[in-house]
Write a protein that holds these residues in place. Structure first.
Motif, PDB file in Angstrom:
ATOM      1  N   SER A 175       0.837  -1.212   0.000  1.00  0.00           N
ATOM      2  CA  SER A 175       0.000   0.000   0.000  1.00  0.00           C
ATOM      3  C   SER A 175       0.859   1.243   0.000  1.00  0.00           C
ATOM      4  O   SER A 175       0.518   2.230  -0.665  1.00  0.00           O
ATOM      5  CB  SER A 175      -0.947   0.024   1.202  1.00  0.00           C
ATOM      6  OG  SER A 175      -1.168  -1.236   1.721  1.00  0.00           O
ATOM      7  N   SER A 176       1.969   1.220   0.739  1.00  0.00           N
ATOM      8  CA  SER A 176       2.861   2.390   0.749  1.00  0.00           C
ATOM      9  C   SER A 176       3.370   2.673  -0.661  1.00  0.00           C
ATOM     10  O   SER A 176       3.437   3.831  -1.088  1.00  0.00           O
ATOM     11  CB  SER A 176       4.059   2.156   1.664  1.00  0.00           C
ATOM     12  OG  SER A 176       3.654   1.735   2.934  1.00  0.00           O
ATOM     13  N   SER A 228      -3.120  -5.334   2.020  1.00  0.00           N
ATOM     14  CA  SER A 228      -2.761  -6.573   2.700  1.00  0.00           C
ATOM     15  C   SER A 228      -3.910  -7.075   3.564  1.00  0.00           C
ATOM     16  O   SER A 228      -4.108  -8.268   3.702  1.00  0.00           O
ATOM     17  CB  SER A 228      -1.502  -6.404   3.525  1.00  0.00           C
ATOM     18  OG  SER A 228      -1.533  -5.185   4.186  1.00  0.00           O
TER      19      SER A 228
HETATM   20  P1  GDP Z   1       1.503  -3.875   2.967  1.00  0.00           P
HETATM   21  O1  GDP Z   1       0.952  -4.714   4.090  1.00  0.00           O
HETATM   22  O2  GDP Z   1       2.311  -4.709   2.035  1.00  0.00           O
HETATM   23  O3  GDP Z   1       0.472  -3.053   2.257  1.00  0.00           O
HETATM   24  O4  GDP Z   1       2.560  -2.876   3.638  1.00  0.00           O
HETATM   25  P2  GDP Z   1       2.356  -1.358   4.134  1.00  0.00           P
HETATM   26  O5  GDP Z   1       2.340  -0.445   2.986  1.00  0.00           O
HETATM   27  O6  GDP Z   1       1.202  -1.340   5.063  1.00  0.00           O
HETATM   28  O7  GDP Z   1       3.729  -1.119   4.915  1.00  0.00           O
HETATM   29  C1  GDP Z   1       4.119  -1.894   6.029  1.00  0.00           C
HETATM   30  C2  GDP Z   1       5.127  -1.112   6.850  1.00  0.00           C
HETATM   31  O8  GDP Z   1       6.344  -0.968   6.114  1.00  0.00           O
HETATM   32  C3  GDP Z   1       4.668   0.303   7.189  1.00  0.00           C
HETATM   33  O9  GDP Z   1       5.088   0.582   8.515  1.00  0.00           O
HETATM   34  C4  GDP Z   1       5.417   1.169   6.200  1.00  0.00           C
HETATM   35  O10 GDP Z   1       5.679   2.462   6.697  1.00  0.00           O
HETATM   36  C5  GDP Z   1       6.722   0.402   6.037  1.00  0.00           C
HETATM   37  N1  GDP Z   1       7.363   0.633   4.737  1.00  0.00           N
HETATM   38  C6  GDP Z   1       6.766   0.718   3.524  1.00  0.00           C
HETATM   39  N2  GDP Z   1       7.667   0.949   2.547  1.00  0.00           N
HETATM   40  C7  GDP Z   1       8.876   1.007   3.159  1.00  0.00           C
HETATM   41  C8  GDP Z   1      10.218   1.198   2.673  1.00  0.00           C
HETATM   42  O11 GDP Z   1      10.483   1.383   1.479  1.00  0.00           O
HETATM   43  N3  GDP Z   1      11.208   1.162   3.614  1.00  0.00           N
HETATM   44  C9  GDP Z   1      10.959   0.946   4.935  1.00  0.00           C
HETATM   45  N4  GDP Z   1      11.998   0.920   5.761  1.00  0.00           N
HETATM   46  N5  GDP Z   1       9.703   0.772   5.411  1.00  0.00           N
HETATM   47  C10 GDP Z   1       8.678   0.803   4.544  1.00  0.00           C
END
Ligand code: GDP
Ligand code: ZN
Length: 322
Positions: free
Chosen positions: A201-202, A219
């Motif tokens: 999502s990020s 997710s």
């Molecule tokens: P999803 O479950 O795959 O949708 O993941 P999210 O987008 O919810 O991100 C999960 C966590 O990883 C969050 O706390 C984000 O801030 C962190 N995050 C996302 N992208 C990055 C990145 O490029 N680097 C780091 N260190 N953290 C990230």
């Protein structure tokens, strides 16, 4: 994949009465449609289409809608257009029972993190096999790449580049590798998948600020399953194209993939399978196996071959259970 009708079959409206659109999601017989002119509307299936078991509607389907109040919505789906591709979930033991998870998909984008959580290559292989089994191109995205030095992460995913998969190293946090990924998503319909917490999502929010996806939304639906939706969710991208969020792609499993086709789902094994001594070689322990020789010679990754062996065992067990 069944049928590859060309875009030519999607000409102008037959009589000017119908509007064409794409199915975004559906619940309880009411489908959200995005029309080609950018409007969104709710439509129900015409009775005739509802009764046709062979043509079950799925997200991503291209449809013709017409004004019609009979189904409880102002619009009715009057026709479902031929699919150019589909991601299917087959019932085990037979090739007949299948459910379309998403229609008209262009590619599967598998997202993992370089770290936090640590990547699980066997799980990555499973996603890639699902894509290959549906004859869909796949690409790999390694997000959070700022957490691991470049040489180490390149080495870790070299097998995938060698197998021919595009590998994108990105960081949603530090905005690295986003332009290239953006270019490969824009204008296409992509099933985005991967474990929870890797930054799907990020990434989408960084790539497409207009999308305003809640972080964690993708997710949450992928991992817990949106039980109310029939086949997932299509998010229209501001620049054209879609990101498809399917409930539990992991649970799609490898069901229905014939055992003897599994080696075809590992692109780097394909050149060797014809050279095995036995035509029905399973590439496990057989003498004269060209795949095992390639593994021993270092031409094929040992880890990828191990994945093949594990997935084959799993497929065999599923086949036996049914
Ligand atoms: P999803 O479950 O795959 O949708 O993941 P999210 O987008 O919810 O991100 C999960 C966590 O990883 C969050 O706390 C984000 O801030 C962190 N995050 C996302 N992208 C990055 C990145 O490029 N680097 C780091 N260190 N953290 C990230
Ligand atoms: Zn062999």
């Amino acid at each position: 994949m069944t049928g590859t009708p060309s875009a030519a079959s999607e000409g102008a409206d037959r009589d000017g009465a119908g509007r064409r659109g794409t199915v975004l999601h559906g619940t309880g017989g009411i489908w959200r449609i995005r029309t080609d002119d950018g409007a969104e509307l709710d439509a129900s299936l015409r009775g005739r289409l509802k009764q046709d078991e062979s043509r079950k509607l799925a997200v991503g389907d291209r449809v013709v809608v017409e004004p019609d109040e009979r189904g409880g919505t102002a619009w009715a789906i009057a026709d479902i257009l031929p699919r150019r591709s589909q991601l299917v979930r087959r019932a085990p033991g037979s090739g007949v029972m299948q459910r379309v998870v998403a229609a008209n998909v262009d590619q599967v984008v598998v997202v993992f993190a370089a770290a936090r959580p640590d990547p699980h290559p066997r799980m990555l292989d499973r996603f890639l096999v699902i894509a290959e089994g549906n004859q869909l191109p796949a690409r790999v995205v390694i997000n959070k790449s700022e957490l691991v030095p470049e040489a180490a992460r390149r080495a870790r995913f070299a097998d995938y580049e060698r197998a021919g998969y595009p590998v994108h190293f990105t960081s949603a946090r530090e905005r690295l590798g986003l332009d290239e990924l953006h270019a490969s998503l824009a204008g296409r319909s992509s099933v985005l998948t991967g474990p929870s917490g890797v930054g799907k999502s990020s990434l989408l929010n960084s790539l497409f600020p207009g999308l305003n996806l809640r972080v964690g939304e993708i997710s949450a639906s992928v991992n817990k399953g949106r039980h109310t939706t029939v086949g997932g969710y299509m998010h229209p991208l501001p620049d054209g194209g879609y990101v498809v969020d399917t409930p539990g792609l992991r649970e799609v499993g490898l069901w229905g993939l014939p055992l003897e086709d599994l080696d075809l789902c590992f692109p780097e094994l394909r050149p060797y399978r014809e050279r095995c001594r036995f035509a029905d070689c399973a590439h496990l322990v057989e003498p004269g196996c060209a795949v095992l020789e390639a593994v021993a010679a270092g031409a094929v990754s040992r880890e990828r071959h191990e994945s093949y062996v594990k997935l084959r065992e799993e497929l065999r067990e599923t086949e036996e259970a049914y």
